[in-house]
Design a protein around this motif. Sequence first.
Motif, PDB file in Angstrom:
ATOM      1  N   UNK A 193      -9.336  10.663   0.422  1.00  0.00           N
ATOM      2  CA  UNK A 193      -9.880   9.311   0.565  1.00  0.00           C
ATOM      3  C   UNK A 193      -8.652   8.496   0.761  1.00  0.00           C
ATOM      4  N   UNK A 194      -8.764   7.412   1.391  1.00  0.00           N
ATOM      5  CA  UNK A 194      -7.759   6.653   1.801  1.00  0.00           C
ATOM      6  C   UNK A 194      -7.384   5.575   0.613  1.00  0.00           C
ATOM      7  N   UNK A 211      -3.854   1.727   2.734  1.00  0.00           N
ATOM      8  CA  UNK A 211      -4.080   2.641   3.958  1.00  0.00           C
ATOM      9  C   UNK A 211      -5.409   1.954   4.556  1.00  0.00           C
ATOM     10  N   UNK A 270      -4.196  -1.114   6.436  1.00  0.00           N
ATOM     11  CA  UNK A 270      -3.316  -0.686   7.643  1.00  0.00           C
ATOM     12  C   UNK A 270      -4.330  -0.326   8.628  1.00  0.00           C
ATOM     13  N   UNK A 271      -5.354   0.286   8.270  1.00  0.00           N
ATOM     14  CA  UNK A 271      -6.290   0.679   9.235  1.00  0.00           C
ATOM     15  C   UNK A 271      -7.063  -0.214   9.855  1.00  0.00           C
ATOM     16  N   UNK A 304      -5.398  -2.101  12.498  1.00  0.00           N
ATOM     17  CA  UNK A 304      -5.441  -1.259  13.632  1.00  0.00           C
ATOM     18  C   UNK A 304      -6.756  -1.407  14.446  1.00  0.00           C
ATOM     19  N   UNK A 305      -7.557  -1.346  13.667  1.00  0.00           N
ATOM     20  CA  UNK A 305      -9.073  -1.427  14.275  1.00  0.00           C
ATOM     21  C   UNK A 305      -9.426  -2.986  14.847  1.00  0.00           C
ATOM     22  N   UNK A 327       2.356  -0.955  11.415  1.00  0.00           N
ATOM     23  CA  UNK A 327       3.356   0.111  10.671  1.00  0.00           C
ATOM     24  C   UNK A 327       4.380  -0.762   9.801  1.00  0.00           C
ATOM     25  N   UNK A 345       1.425  -1.611   0.247  1.00  0.00           N
ATOM     26  CA  UNK A 345       1.468  -0.591  -0.605  1.00  0.00           C
ATOM     27  C   UNK A 345       1.846  -1.333  -2.092  1.00  0.00           C
ATOM     28  N   UNK A 362     -15.027   5.930   9.787  1.00  0.00           N
ATOM     29  CA  UNK A 362     -14.487   5.843  11.185  1.00  0.00           C
ATOM     30  C   UNK A 362     -14.655   7.040  11.738  1.00  0.00           C
ATOM     31  N   UNK A 422      -2.919   6.782  10.473  1.00  0.00           N
ATOM     32  CA  UNK A 422      -2.808   5.966   8.820  1.00  0.00           C
ATOM     33  C   UNK A 422      -3.011   7.012   7.920  1.00  0.00           C
ATOM     34  N   UNK A 466      -9.066  12.840   7.906  1.00  0.00           N
ATOM     35  CA  UNK A 466      -9.801  11.940   7.130  1.00  0.00           C
ATOM     36  C   UNK A 466     -10.413  10.970   8.333  1.00  0.00           C
TER      37      UNK A 466
END
Lengths: 285, 285
Positions: free
Chosen positions: A1-2, A6, A9-10, A13-14, A44, A51, A285, B44, B72
């Motif tokens: 699990x992210x 994370x 960040x995703x 990007x999405x 990035x 975090x 995703x 990611x 993931x």
Amino acid sequence: MRTSAANAQLALLLEVTATPKPGNVDRVREYPDLRFEHFMAGAVGASQGLRMAAAGDPVGESFERAVEGMADQRGGNTQFGALLLLTPLIRAASGGSGSPSDNEELTPERAARVTEATTVADAAGFYRAFEHVDVAVDDPPADMEALDVRRGADAVPAVEERKLTLHDIFERSADRDGVAREWVSGFPRTFAAADRIAALDGPVPDRAARVFLELLADEPDTFVVTKHGDATAQEVSAAAQTALDGDLDPETLADDLVERGVNPGTTADLVAAGLFVALERGLDV
Amino acid sequence: MRTSAANAQLALLLEVTATPKPGNVDRVREYPDLRFEHFMAGAVGASQGLRMAAAGDPVGESFERAVEGMADQRGGNTQFGALLLLTPLIRAASGGSGSPSDNEELTPERAARVTEATTVADAAGFYRAFEHVDVAVDDPPADMEALDVRRGADAVPAVEERKLTLHDIFERSADRDGVAREWVSGFPRTFAAADRIAALDGPVPDRAARVFLELLADEPDTFVVTKHGDATAQEVSAAAQTALDGDLDPETLADDLVERGVNPGTTADLVAAGLFVALERGLDV
């Protein structure tokens, strides 16, 4: 699990992957000096600040670090507004533990508690973030010149003297800035966007592109207002509605707005934040 | 300045951004079940494993963690081979300190020292990584059935009994796997790709797309050999050369290979690794 960091960040990007997103950089459209890869590098670079927010570091300090890292590419401001929405949302999602997020926990109420608890030091961090990147903003009202964000760290003494928290700062600009409005009202459009993204079918970037149009049709983009004025912002929102009604190809609208350099950046920020909330709530995703 | 782990993540993102990259997923081409956003999520998810490698954790364990995180998402294997190249390169670049990288430090010699120093435990980590994702591989030679990577963790006792390091494992497959060949020979094509990316002009993704074609024309892709046989791999390399010569539009070649499901994945892995080395050596994005 992210982890929440994370997921954030995703989400960044999405958001930039989603196409067409009329006027903004996406997978197939870019500006000569602001290209798709700058958003990759921005996401990035922001990672350490994201975090920090998840680990419970102060919102202002985490945001400044995220912006500093984001700016480590040649495109300039890629995700300032998105990071401003994401930082408190990460805190609300992670409870500051930095551990994998609990899908049940991210609510408007929790998010509002994070923004309401911000301090004068958080406001100082926000101002310092402007040292790292040029952000297009309006002139402040006359009584707020000392608090002009373009002064960056130079405005910190005035912020401290007036004992303004970051929430206080955003209350003062909520009438003209869509990100600030989210900050002081429990992120209503962010959570609505998340619900829509979760409810739609198909690949996540396609859903995000659809929700971008819906948000844009729903309210004029305040970044467009700042850069091009109210009339243009209203015209763009009307065009987005026409596209939703099926009377204008969104690809045509995208080509037109990029040609004119009209980029509804605040709406893109809201999509990124909505993607984050949806991911936290279990979107695959 | 980005850390080595961040440069590795950015390399993964820039690789998939580069277009056209005939046969592979890129910014404008994808497969119905393997889409662009799966590579975003893969990059990611890999982050924690990449940071482990930079911090000096064992190569095998770091790689397994990176693959577990990469997997993931719903697309399946997105960046297994790229992570296999990146993990030792990160170690070589960071000296295991996890601190911002020193541009002078990443050399083929340092990279070779990292792979030569791998242990039986690293080999076990490599095998365990296959538990997390399906990877297309060839049947092993008859005397290596016990070491078939598709056995995953079940092969670990045989690896331990024969006291095989990860370097030993790759020596046995270097004749038929382009990633293994890099591992046991100081990453010659990776460093050559990095030099080319640095030498070219223009946006970094455009340079990466060009170098992809050059690598593909230079040697048949071993992933294509595994999935489609030698003849197809050689035909694809010849077509890449024709494209470089200007006698075939790379976009046409890309459409054709995606249509046929022929994806030169090992060549894409090499581009990702080359981007990483170039970023470590100061390439700006």
